[in-house]
Design a protein around this motif. Sequence first.
Motif, mmCIF file in Angstrom:
data_model
loop_
_atom_site.group_PDB
_atom_site.id
_atom_site.type_symbol
_atom_site.label_atom_id
_atom_site.label_comp_id
_atom_site.label_asym_id
_atom_site.label_seq_id
_atom_site.Cartn_x
_atom_site.Cartn_y
_atom_site.Cartn_z
ATOM 1 N N LYS A 11 -31.976 -3.518 -20.796
ATOM 2 C CA LYS A 11 -33.288 -4.149 -21.730
ATOM 3 C C LYS A 11 -33.123 -4.780 -22.539
ATOM 4 O O LYS A 11 -34.141 -5.913 -22.414
ATOM 5 C CB LYS A 11 -33.120 -2.576 -22.948
ATOM 6 N N ASN A 12 -32.159 -5.264 -22.849
ATOM 7 C CA ASN A 12 -31.482 -7.018 -23.818
ATOM 8 C C ASN A 12 -31.561 -7.591 -23.542
ATOM 9 O O ASN A 12 -31.818 -8.847 -23.664
ATOM 10 C CB ASN A 12 -30.526 -7.085 -24.350
ATOM 11 N N LYS A 13 -31.017 -8.351 -21.790
ATOM 12 C CA LYS A 13 -31.086 -8.735 -21.529
ATOM 13 C C LYS A 13 -31.424 -9.454 -19.988
ATOM 14 O O LYS A 13 -31.553 -10.242 -18.994
ATOM 15 C CB LYS A 13 -29.469 -9.225 -20.822
ATOM 16 N N TYR A 14 -32.048 -8.500 -19.236
ATOM 17 C CA TYR A 14 -32.487 -7.775 -17.514
ATOM 18 C C TYR A 14 -33.940 -8.158 -17.585
ATOM 19 O O TYR A 14 -34.402 -7.601 -17.264
ATOM 20 C CB TYR A 14 -31.730 -7.534 -16.668
ATOM 21 N N THR A 15 -34.629 -7.508 -18.836
ATOM 22 C CA THR A 15 -35.850 -6.807 -18.829
ATOM 23 C C THR A 15 -36.512 -8.673 -18.094
ATOM 24 O O THR A 15 -37.018 -9.627 -19.383
ATOM 25 C CB THR A 15 -36.424 -7.029 -19.878
ATOM 26 N N SER A 16 -37.633 -8.979 -17.680
ATOM 27 C CA SER A 16 -37.767 -9.860 -17.242
ATOM 28 C C SER A 16 -39.411 -9.336 -17.518
ATOM 29 O O SER A 16 -40.319 -8.107 -17.800
ATOM 30 C CB SER A 16 -38.614 -10.176 -15.491
ATOM 31 N N SER A 17 -40.430 -10.985 -18.179
ATOM 32 C CA SER A 17 -42.017 -10.392 -18.435
ATOM 33 C C SER A 17 -42.447 -11.158 -17.144
ATOM 34 O O SER A 17 -42.342 -11.279 -16.081
ATOM 35 C CB SER A 17 -41.920 -11.180 -20.042
ATOM 36 N N LYS A 18 -44.141 -11.207 -17.954
ATOM 37 C CA LYS A 18 -44.910 -11.772 -17.162
ATOM 38 C C LYS A 18 -44.600 -12.927 -16.499
ATOM 39 O O LYS A 18 -45.163 -13.519 -15.588
ATOM 40 C CB LYS A 18 -46.350 -11.416 -17.746
ATOM 41 N N ASN A 19 -44.220 -13.882 -17.639
ATOM 42 C CA ASN A 19 -43.496 -15.274 -17.206
ATOM 43 C C ASN A 19 -42.439 -16.009 -17.204
ATOM 44 O O ASN A 19 -41.883 -17.037 -16.275
ATOM 45 C CB ASN A 19 -44.098 -16.139 -18.893
ATOM 46 N N VAL A 20 -41.305 -14.558 -17.115
ATOM 47 C CA VAL A 20 -40.205 -14.869 -16.765
ATOM 48 C C VAL A 20 -39.543 -14.124 -16.192
ATOM 49 O O VAL A 20 -39.212 -12.556 -16.535
ATOM 50 C CB VAL A 20 -39.037 -15.407 -18.267
ATOM 51 N N LEU A 21 -38.607 -14.019 -15.036
ATOM 52 C CA LEU A 21 -38.015 -13.300 -13.979
ATOM 53 C C LEU A 21 -36.572 -13.394 -14.681
ATOM 54 O O LEU A 21 -35.867 -14.549 -14.077
ATOM 55 C CB LEU A 21 -38.472 -13.776 -12.369
ATOM 56 N N LYS A 22 -36.057 -12.293 -15.335
ATOM 57 C CA LYS A 22 -34.507 -12.488 -15.345
ATOM 58 C C LYS A 22 -33.897 -11.244 -14.151
ATOM 59 O O LYS A 22 -33.633 -9.938 -14.131
ATOM 60 C CB LYS A 22 -34.008 -11.676 -16.744
#
Length: 195
Positions: free
Chosen positions: A18-29
């Motif tokens: 959740k804190n380090k690898y949750t991607s968003s619409k604009n950012v892939l993690k």
Amino acid sequence: YLEECIDNRLLDLFDLIKNKYTSSKNVLKPIDFGRVSQYFVIDVITDMAFRKPFGFLKTDADVYGYITTQEMLLPVFEWLSAIPTLSKIAKSRWIAPYVMPKPTDKEGMGYMMGIAKKTVEELFAANKDIQNDMLGSFIKHGVDQKQAELEAALHVFVGTDTTVTSLRTVVMYFMTHPYEYVKLLAYLDRATFTR
């Protein structure tokens, strides 16, 4: 106690994602699940073995270089187990102090052996109540202090590798079988809502 170890490490895993690898619409993690699953398994097993996880998930790192050392030494141990003469030479009093892991090491397998030694010494010295954990089971079954040290370290060495291989295999199976994945999600949804 053992279920609690797993539950607490799952919470650590979920927090890390959740804190380090949750991607968003604009950012892939992206997450290296192979590595993170190894962190999870080592933290679970060290929690069970030493009553405290090493903290791989909390730091998202190879704490004390354990994994790096394990990967480096695995081929060596395979050779030693396959060729008894090499094993005898490596364990000889002239060679062993220079090539074999020691409890005084500051990282890797030797560090794990040192933690096992310290944990077991504290348990035996304090005459603490025997808990319903791995060390408690050893003591209940008559294992002495030295054997308990060896068993605790051995469980971590062999348990982490086999367990993480199984976990990765199960995850890979569900990732490559969409129908089974959907069935699993439905099962989990039913289990969650019926509690």
